[in-house]
Design an enzyme around this catalytic site. Structure first.
Site, mmCIF file in Angstrom:
data_model
loop_
_atom_site.group_PDB
_atom_site.id
_atom_site.type_symbol
_atom_site.label_atom_id
_atom_site.label_comp_id
_atom_site.label_asym_id
_atom_site.label_seq_id
_atom_site.Cartn_x
_atom_site.Cartn_y
_atom_site.Cartn_z
ATOM 1 N N ASP A 1 -6.792 -2.312 -7.334
ATOM 2 C CA ASP A 1 -7.339 -2.972 -6.148
ATOM 3 C C ASP A 1 -7.660 -4.422 -6.464
ATOM 4 O O ASP A 1 -7.959 -4.752 -7.615
ATOM 5 C CB ASP A 1 -8.597 -2.268 -5.652
ATOM 6 C CG ASP A 1 -8.900 -2.674 -4.221
ATOM 7 O OD1 ASP A 1 -8.299 -2.099 -3.305
ATOM 8 O OD2 ASP A 1 -9.687 -3.619 -4.026
ATOM 9 N N TYR B 1 -14.567 -11.749 0.025
ATOM 10 C CA TYR B 1 -15.293 -10.515 -0.318
ATOM 11 C C TYR B 1 -16.565 -10.820 -1.099
ATOM 12 O O TYR B 1 -17.612 -10.210 -0.882
ATOM 13 C CB TYR B 1 -14.392 -9.565 -1.120
ATOM 14 C CG TYR B 1 -13.409 -8.859 -0.224
ATOM 15 C CD1 TYR B 1 -13.802 -7.755 0.528
ATOM 16 C CD2 TYR B 1 -12.108 -9.310 -0.071
ATOM 17 C CE1 TYR B 1 -12.919 -7.122 1.391
ATOM 18 C CE2 TYR B 1 -11.217 -8.676 0.788
ATOM 19 C CZ TYR B 1 -11.635 -7.589 1.512
ATOM 20 O OH TYR B 1 -10.765 -6.968 2.366
ATOM 21 N N ARG C 1 -3.023 6.875 1.322
ATOM 22 C CA ARG C 1 -3.482 8.116 1.972
ATOM 23 C C ARG C 1 -2.479 8.770 2.903
ATOM 24 O O ARG C 1 -2.643 9.924 3.273
ATOM 25 C CB ARG C 1 -4.786 7.831 2.742
ATOM 26 C CG ARG C 1 -5.965 7.675 1.824
ATOM 27 C CD ARG C 1 -7.099 6.974 2.512
ATOM 28 N NE ARG C 1 -6.676 5.634 2.878
ATOM 29 C CZ ARG C 1 -7.475 4.715 3.399
ATOM 30 N NH1 ARG C 1 -8.722 5.001 3.654
ATOM 31 N NH2 ARG C 1 -7.010 3.520 3.694
ATOM 32 N N ARG D 1 0.820 -1.223 0.000
ATOM 33 C CA ARG D 1 0.000 0.000 0.000
ATOM 34 C C ARG D 1 0.851 1.269 0.000
ATOM 35 O O ARG D 1 0.485 2.274 0.606
ATOM 36 C CB ARG D 1 -0.928 0.041 1.219
ATOM 37 C CG ARG D 1 -2.028 -0.994 1.194
ATOM 38 C CD ARG D 1 -3.230 -0.444 0.466
ATOM 39 N NE ARG D 1 -4.301 -1.425 0.439
ATOM 40 C CZ ARG D 1 -5.336 -1.397 1.248
ATOM 41 N NH1 ARG D 1 -5.453 -0.456 2.142
ATOM 42 N NH2 ARG D 1 -6.269 -2.316 1.148
ATOM 43 N N ARG E 1 -6.797 12.456 -4.684
ATOM 44 C CA ARG E 1 -7.984 11.734 -4.210
ATOM 45 C C ARG E 1 -9.126 12.693 -3.833
ATOM 46 O O ARG E 1 -10.289 12.300 -3.860
ATOM 47 C CB ARG E 1 -7.524 10.890 -3.024
ATOM 48 C CG ARG E 1 -8.516 10.014 -2.379
ATOM 49 C CD ARG E 1 -8.951 8.866 -3.229
ATOM 50 N NE ARG E 1 -9.827 8.072 -2.398
ATOM 51 C CZ ARG E 1 -11.036 8.470 -2.055
ATOM 52 N NH1 ARG E 1 -11.525 9.581 -2.540
ATOM 53 N NH2 ARG E 1 -11.769 7.719 -1.243
HETATM 54 O O1 CP3 Z 1 0.148 -1.739 -2.541
HETATM 55 C C1 CP3 Z 1 -0.175 -0.780 -3.254
HETATM 56 O O2 CP3 Z 1 0.167 0.393 -3.003
HETATM 57 C C2 CP3 Z 1 -0.951 -1.018 -4.536
HETATM 58 C C3 CP3 Z 1 -2.343 -0.712 -4.490
HETATM 59 C C4 CP3 Z 1 -3.268 -1.578 -3.665
HETATM 60 C C5 CP3 Z 1 -4.428 -1.078 -3.019
HETATM 61 N N1 CP3 Z 1 -5.119 -2.118 -2.493
HETATM 62 C C6 CP3 Z 1 -4.798 0.324 -2.971
HETATM 63 C C7 CP3 Z 1 -5.882 0.764 -2.073
HETATM 64 C C8 CP3 Z 1 -3.241 -2.962 -3.459
HETATM 65 C C9 CP3 Z 1 -2.203 -3.973 -3.864
HETATM 66 C C10 CP3 Z 1 -4.434 -3.283 -2.727
HETATM 67 C C11 CP3 Z 1 -4.784 -4.658 -2.360
HETATM 68 C C12 CP3 Z 1 -5.972 -4.893 -1.552
HETATM 69 N N2 CP3 Z 1 -7.186 -4.272 -1.639
HETATM 70 C C13 CP3 Z 1 -6.083 -5.915 -0.576
HETATM 71 C C14 CP3 Z 1 -5.017 -6.922 -0.229
HETATM 72 C C15 CP3 Z 1 -3.968 -6.354 0.622
HETATM 73 C C16 CP3 Z 1 -4.394 -5.935 1.978
HETATM 74 O O3 CP3 Z 1 -4.217 -4.730 2.282
HETATM 75 O O4 CP3 Z 1 -4.847 -6.765 2.746
HETATM 76 C C17 CP3 Z 1 -7.375 -5.848 -0.037
HETATM 77 C C18 CP3 Z 1 -7.928 -6.738 1.055
HETATM 78 C C19 CP3 Z 1 -8.065 -4.810 -0.709
HETATM 79 C C20 CP3 Z 1 -9.472 -4.377 -0.528
HETATM 80 C C21 CP3 Z 1 -9.552 -3.013 -0.017
HETATM 81 N N3 CP3 Z 1 -9.249 -1.889 -0.765
HETATM 82 C C22 CP3 Z 1 -9.976 -2.597 1.261
HETATM 83 C C23 CP3 Z 1 -10.393 -3.529 2.385
HETATM 84 C C24 CP3 Z 1 -9.940 -1.206 1.262
HETATM 85 C C25 CP3 Z 1 -10.441 -0.316 2.362
HETATM 86 C C26 CP3 Z 1 -9.519 -0.201 3.471
HETATM 87 C C27 CP3 Z 1 -8.673 1.004 3.269
HETATM 88 O O5 CP3 Z 1 -7.456 0.934 3.473
HETATM 89 O O6 CP3 Z 1 -9.269 2.066 2.924
HETATM 90 C C28 CP3 Z 1 -9.427 -0.786 0.000
HETATM 91 C C29 CP3 Z 1 -9.172 0.606 -0.444
HETATM 92 C C30 CP3 Z 1 -7.817 0.926 -0.963
HETATM 93 N N4 CP3 Z 1 -7.043 0.118 -1.747
HETATM 94 C C31 CP3 Z 1 -7.135 2.165 -0.772
HETATM 95 C C32 CP3 Z 1 -5.926 2.074 -1.481
HETATM 96 C C33 CP3 Z 1 -4.875 3.123 -1.636
HETATM 97 C C34 CP3 Z 1 -7.672 3.367 -0.019
HETATM 98 C C35 CP3 Z 1 -8.653 4.037 -0.921
HETATM 99 C C36 CP3 Z 1 -8.903 5.499 -0.612
HETATM 100 O O7 CP3 Z 1 -8.154 6.343 -1.121
HETATM 101 O O8 CP3 Z 1 -9.874 5.778 0.094
#
Ligand code: CP3
Length: 349
Positions: A74, A154, A29, A25, A38
């Site tokens: 994502d 999911y 943010r 990640r 964003r």
């Molecule tokens: O690693 C990276 O920087 C690449 C981008 C990436 C994101 N999500 C960006 C993201 C990757 C590889 C993911 C994978 C992902 N997404 C997973 C597996 C890894 C993990 O963290 O367990 C999962 C379970 C998700 C599903 C997901 N996406 C959730 C549960 C959430 C909400 C929780 C949160 O952190 O807000 C997201 C949103 C998300 N994915 C954001 C980002 C940068 C935040 C979005 C925002 O800007 O509001």
């Protein structure tokens, strides 16, 4: 040609001059530059706009100096392509419409093949090509997918779950239904990853974030076979495969047997233990507790050095956090971590 290929060398367990580091990640943010973009667009639009996805992917390379970029996207993008509505909320994260809980929803799912994947998710290869252009060989690019079990959680729960009661209810009342769902997801994931590899990513990571919530026997039945199938089924073209799970401790040996080149560790396993149990058969990625980054650089140094020392002089370590970076971490602390890993590991070699 890559100017810095330490990450790929470590994935292949070849010697490096210093331990490569990237952060799960890493484009998120906690970065002001991310929040500024964003503010103007929602998260899914960012993922689906190649210019924006590319811009955001590059941020941690430019700002932190990490040794690998990861495609900004994502794990739920291909779930949408299977026919499930996905939206992201500020409070609860992802919410899926029509979760899969019976034959009816299962039969309605699509399994996009390679042609359909490109049609439904053209922004993925477009973003990859743009990122590769802009990286200009500075560091490799990692592509990724959710692993079948984690995507199934999911698709069945409909949101991030605490106890996974829906998927586990189905696991213990109608295992055949779950297996059929996992098969469909596996087919989709293989085409999805092949599309990314064809577009030029240098490595792929499978996020099996929730697989560590399974008992070791259930992991053997519901997660491992599908991860193996994905790893065997993709046309790797030399790309190392990283398999990450959160909660590896009870399933590490099984993950090592999956065929992955690198195992991504969460922080609840000691690196000495992970090295011993993986028996030099794979490279290891990890595994700093993401909360260590709340600490001052001296604290970060002590904990990062500890992991580097525990891994020791053998090749095959990619430094990372044990899960994604948290949104309220000071960006200077993330930057300090990258510098510290480079310094401490070159001192050791
Ligand atoms: O690693 C990276 O920087 C690449 C981008 C990436 C994101 N999500 C960006 C993201 C990757 C590889 C993911 C994978 C992902 N997404 C997973 C597996 C890894 C993990 O963290 O367990 C999962 C379970 C998700 C599903 C997901 N996406 C959730 C549960 C959430 C909400 C929780 C949160 O952190 O807000 C997201 C949103 C998300 N994915 C954001 C980002 C940068 C935040 C979005 C925002 O800007 O509001």
């Amino acid at each position: 040609m890559l100017k810095n290929d330490n990450f790929l060398k470590a994935c292949r367990r070849e010697p490096v001059d210093c331990t490569p580091v990237w952060i799960m990640r890493q484009a998120g943010r906690y970065m002001k530059e991310y929040r500024d973009i964003r503010k103007k667009v929602d998260f899914l639009t960012m993922c689906k706009t190649p210019d924006l996805a590319a811009e955001v992917t590059l941020l941690p390379v430019d700002i932190l100096g990490v040794d690998a970029a990861i495609l900004f996207s994502d794990i739920l993008i291909p779930v949408e392509a299977m026919g499930i509505g996905v939206r992201f909320t500020e409070k609860k994260g992802p919410i899926l419409s029509n979760p899969v809980r019976s034959e009816f929803e299962l039969n309605a799912l699509l399994t996009p093949d390679s042609v359909k994947s490109e049609e439904m998710m053209p922004f993925i290869p477009q973003a990859i090509r743009l990122i590769l252009q802009e990286l200009d060989g500075r560091v490799p690019l990692i592509g990724f997918s959710g692993a079948p079990f984690t995507l199934a959680t999911y698709m069945i729960e409909g949101e991030t779950s605490r106890n996974f009661t829906w998927i586990k209810r189905i696991m213990y009342t109608d295992a055949a239904l779950l297996h059929r769902l996992l098969e469909k997801i596996t087919t989709t994931v293989i085409h999805y990853l092949n599309m990314q590899i064809k577009a030029g990513v240098h490595a792929v990571q499978l996020f099996d974030t929730w697989a560590g919530w399974l008992s070791p026997d259930d992991y053997r039945e519901f997660a491992l076979p599908y991860v193996e199938k994905v790893i065997k089924g993709i046309d790797k073209k030399g790309c190392p495969v990283i398999l990450f799970a959160n909660g590896v401790s009870g399933i590490l040996e099984q993950m090592v047997d999956s065929g992955a080149d690198v195992i991504g560790l969460d922080w609840r396993i000691d690196m000495v233990d992970a090295v011993r149990r993986s028996g030099n058969r794979v490279a290891l990625q990890g595994n700093l507790d993401p909360c260590v980054l709340y600490g001052e650089p001296s604290v970060i140094r002590r904990h990062a050095k500890d992991i580097i020392d525990k891994y020791g002089k053998r090749s095959g370590h990619v430094f990372n956090l044990g899960h994604g970076i948290l949104p309220d971490i000071p960006v200077e602390h993330a930057k300090a971590l990258v510098d510290i890993v480079h310094e401490e590991s070159s001192r050791q070699s």
